[in-house]
Design a protein around this motif. Sequence first.
Motif, PDB file in Angstrom:
ATOM      1  N   UNK A 255      44.525  20.342  94.092  1.00  0.00           N
ATOM      2  CA  UNK A 255      43.181  20.676  93.621  1.00  0.00           C
ATOM      3  C   UNK A 255      43.235  21.589  92.405  1.00  0.00           C
ATOM      4  N   UNK A 256      44.251  22.427  92.319  1.00  0.00           N
ATOM      5  CA  UNK A 256      44.445  23.230  91.114  1.00  0.00           C
ATOM      6  C   UNK A 256      44.693  22.306  89.923  1.00  0.00           C
ATOM      7  N   UNK A 257      45.561  21.319  90.114  1.00  0.00           N
ATOM      8  CA  UNK A 257      45.860  20.376  89.036  1.00  0.00           C
ATOM      9  C   UNK A 257      44.626  19.567  88.650  1.00  0.00           C
ATOM     10  N   UNK A 258      43.840  19.148  89.628  1.00  0.00           N
ATOM     11  CA  UNK A 258      42.649  18.354  89.308  1.00  0.00           C
ATOM     12  C   UNK A 258      41.636  19.176  88.515  1.00  0.00           C
ATOM     13  N   UNK A 259      41.555  20.483  88.821  1.00  0.00           N
ATOM     14  CA  UNK A 259      40.659  21.342  88.052  1.00  0.00           C
ATOM     15  C   UNK A 259      41.149  21.478  86.612  1.00  0.00           C
ATOM     16  N   UNK A 260      42.468  21.496  86.420  1.00  0.00           N
ATOM     17  CA  UNK A 260      42.998  21.527  85.054  1.00  0.00           C
ATOM     18  C   UNK A 260      42.567  20.296  84.267  1.00  0.00           C
ATOM     19  N   UNK A 261      42.629  19.119  84.900  1.00  0.00           N
ATOM     20  CA  UNK A 261      42.231  17.906  84.194  1.00  0.00           C
ATOM     21  C   UNK A 261      40.744  17.910  83.862  1.00  0.00           C
ATOM     22  N   UNK A 262      39.927  18.382  84.786  1.00  0.00           N
ATOM     23  CA  UNK A 262      38.490  18.488  84.524  1.00  0.00           C
ATOM     24  C   UNK A 262      38.215  19.477  83.393  1.00  0.00           C
ATOM     25  N   UNK A 263      38.848  20.650  83.482  1.00  0.00           N
ATOM     26  CA  UNK A 263      38.621  21.693  82.481  1.00  0.00           C
ATOM     27  C   UNK A 263      39.122  21.261  81.109  1.00  0.00           C
ATOM     28  N   UNK A 267      32.883  18.671  78.690  1.00  0.00           N
ATOM     29  CA  UNK A 267      32.194  19.381  77.618  1.00  0.00           C
ATOM     30  C   UNK A 267      31.690  20.752  78.068  1.00  0.00           C
ATOM     31  N   UNK A 268      31.263  20.863  79.324  1.00  0.00           N
ATOM     32  CA  UNK A 268      30.712  22.131  79.819  1.00  0.00           C
ATOM     33  C   UNK A 268      31.797  23.158  80.139  1.00  0.00           C
ATOM     34  N   UNK A 269      33.064  22.753  80.037  1.00  0.00           N
ATOM     35  CA  UNK A 269      34.149  23.676  80.379  1.00  0.00           C
ATOM     36  C   UNK A 269      34.611  24.515  79.201  1.00  0.00           C
ATOM     37  N   UNK A 270      34.217  24.175  77.995  1.00  0.00           N
ATOM     38  CA  UNK A 270      34.775  24.867  76.833  1.00  0.00           C
ATOM     39  C   UNK A 270      34.401  26.351  76.843  1.00  0.00           C
ATOM     40  N   UNK A 274      37.290  29.464  85.206  1.00  0.00           N
ATOM     41  CA  UNK A 274      36.985  28.800  86.468  1.00  0.00           C
ATOM     42  C   UNK A 274      37.946  29.281  87.550  1.00  0.00           C
ATOM     43  N   UNK A 275      37.399  29.844  88.619  1.00  0.00           N
ATOM     44  CA  UNK A 275      38.212  30.277  89.751  1.00  0.00           C
ATOM     45  C   UNK A 275      38.522  29.074  90.637  1.00  0.00           C
ATOM     46  N   UNK A 276      39.780  28.948  91.053  1.00  0.00           N
ATOM     47  CA  UNK A 276      40.212  27.868  91.948  1.00  0.00           C
ATOM     48  C   UNK A 276      40.510  28.453  93.316  1.00  0.00           C
ATOM     49  N   UNK A 340      31.174  28.007  90.535  1.00  0.00           N
ATOM     50  CA  UNK A 340      30.989  27.572  89.150  1.00  0.00           C
ATOM     51  C   UNK A 340      31.678  26.236  88.887  1.00  0.00           C
ATOM     52  N   UNK A 341      32.949  26.102  89.324  1.00  0.00           N
ATOM     53  CA  UNK A 341      33.683  24.856  89.114  1.00  0.00           C
ATOM     54  C   UNK A 341      33.066  23.710  89.909  1.00  0.00           C
ATOM     55  N   UNK A 342      32.611  24.019  91.109  1.00  0.00           N
ATOM     56  CA  UNK A 342      32.000  22.978  91.944  1.00  0.00           C
ATOM     57  C   UNK A 342      30.697  22.476  91.331  1.00  0.00           C
ATOM     58  N   UNK A 343      29.876  23.398  90.879  1.00  0.00           N
ATOM     59  CA  UNK A 343      28.544  23.033  90.394  1.00  0.00           C
ATOM     60  C   UNK A 343      28.563  22.509  88.962  1.00  0.00           C
ATOM     61  N   UNK A 344      29.358  23.137  88.097  1.00  0.00           N
ATOM     62  CA  UNK A 344      29.351  22.755  86.686  1.00  0.00           C
ATOM     63  C   UNK A 344      30.205  21.523  86.408  1.00  0.00           C
ATOM     64  N   UNK A 345      31.339  21.410  87.103  1.00  0.00           N
ATOM     65  CA  UNK A 345      32.296  20.334  86.830  1.00  0.00           C
ATOM     66  C   UNK A 345      32.359  19.282  87.933  1.00  0.00           C
ATOM     67  N   UNK A 346      31.701  19.536  89.077  1.00  0.00           N
ATOM     68  CA  UNK A 346      31.766  18.592  90.190  1.00  0.00           C
ATOM     69  C   UNK A 346      33.088  18.609  90.915  1.00  0.00           C
TER      70      UNK A 346
END
Length: 373
Positions: A255-263, A267-270, A274-276, A340-346
């Motif tokens: 899940x840490x790796x998946x958050x890296x790919x999302x981030x 566009x909203x990640x720039x 994001x806390x994992x 934040x990561x859940x709501x902004x990035x899904x």
Amino acid sequence: MSNSKITVLVTGGSGFVGSHCVFQLLEAGYTVRTTVRNLSKAQYVRDMLRDGGLADPDTAALTFFAADLNADEGWAAAVSGCDYVLHVASPFPLQAPTDEDELIRPAREGTLRVLRAARDAKVKRMQVSTQSRQRLPSRTASLNHVYLPPQPVPPNFPSVVTSSVAAVAYGHAEKTATYDETAWSEVPNMVKAQAYMKSKTLAERSAWDLIESEGGGMEMTVVNPVGSVEIVRMILSGSMPAYPKIYSGLIDVRDVASLHLLAMTHEKAKNQRFIAVAGDSLKFSEMAVILKARLPAAAARRIWTSDLPDVVVRGAALVMPLLTGVVSELGKRHDVTSAKARELLGWKPRSNEEALVATAECLIARNLVDKKK
């Protein structure tokens, strides 16, 4: 644009989080580069990817570059032509160093070295992250940072950096509220034994300062993961008949790796942090209770589930200075939120219990519970 036409550099590809990022990027069809301190580690990384189930670990889509956080050599070549950089590499000791600068200097200067190289190469987005202390094969689970559909490439020049919750929730006065990405650890309040927390805080602060003052328009995203595989290994080994009342957050490394790919692409990640983390923090003894209940009897036979009285820990610290950092954390929860990561990035991480049990099962399956001499 096809993912195969997008080149991503992952620093520290032989490390725990780095290898998972490489794995998921290759599965998603990206062209991947990764840095190792010595090119002899290339086959080691490919073997991890093969062990993790990658269909073609010898793929030409993965190339290796020699580069060290402590030196300039190699970084310009590694980032040249890259669209994204995931900066995951960072020193993580198993015990506090005698001189805290042994951690602080390479963490801070190494991060700035990679940032400047990425900026000069006009990388789209830099992502900063932290490296766990264990180097386990990809697709293993961890307490530390899922392939998702590809996102459109943003128009600017960004980068992604892995920091740590160590840069968020430490050094504060007693606080019951949950920490989010607006919080920063208070370095002046940290004891000498908390050199790792200091290094991550100062490195991330310096990265944001560089982006603001001389970033040249490059974007940056920071991922702040929690936890350590070493906690689970210690519980499984039975090396402690009782545990200090220390709390830790949990997260599965996938899940840490998946958050890296999302981030990396969202566009909203720039220019965001994001806390994992999977959920609320748990005491070591609470983790032990879960593992005792969920694992087969043979695997759980050495697991103890009791708390160690604070007075015993404080007494031991008088003759064992390395325990000073433990004493300063007794009873402190350091709860953080990944809302934040859940709501902004899904982003949808596994639960605390799933991450904990998967980590234990991996350590047991790979005979990593007992440290080799």
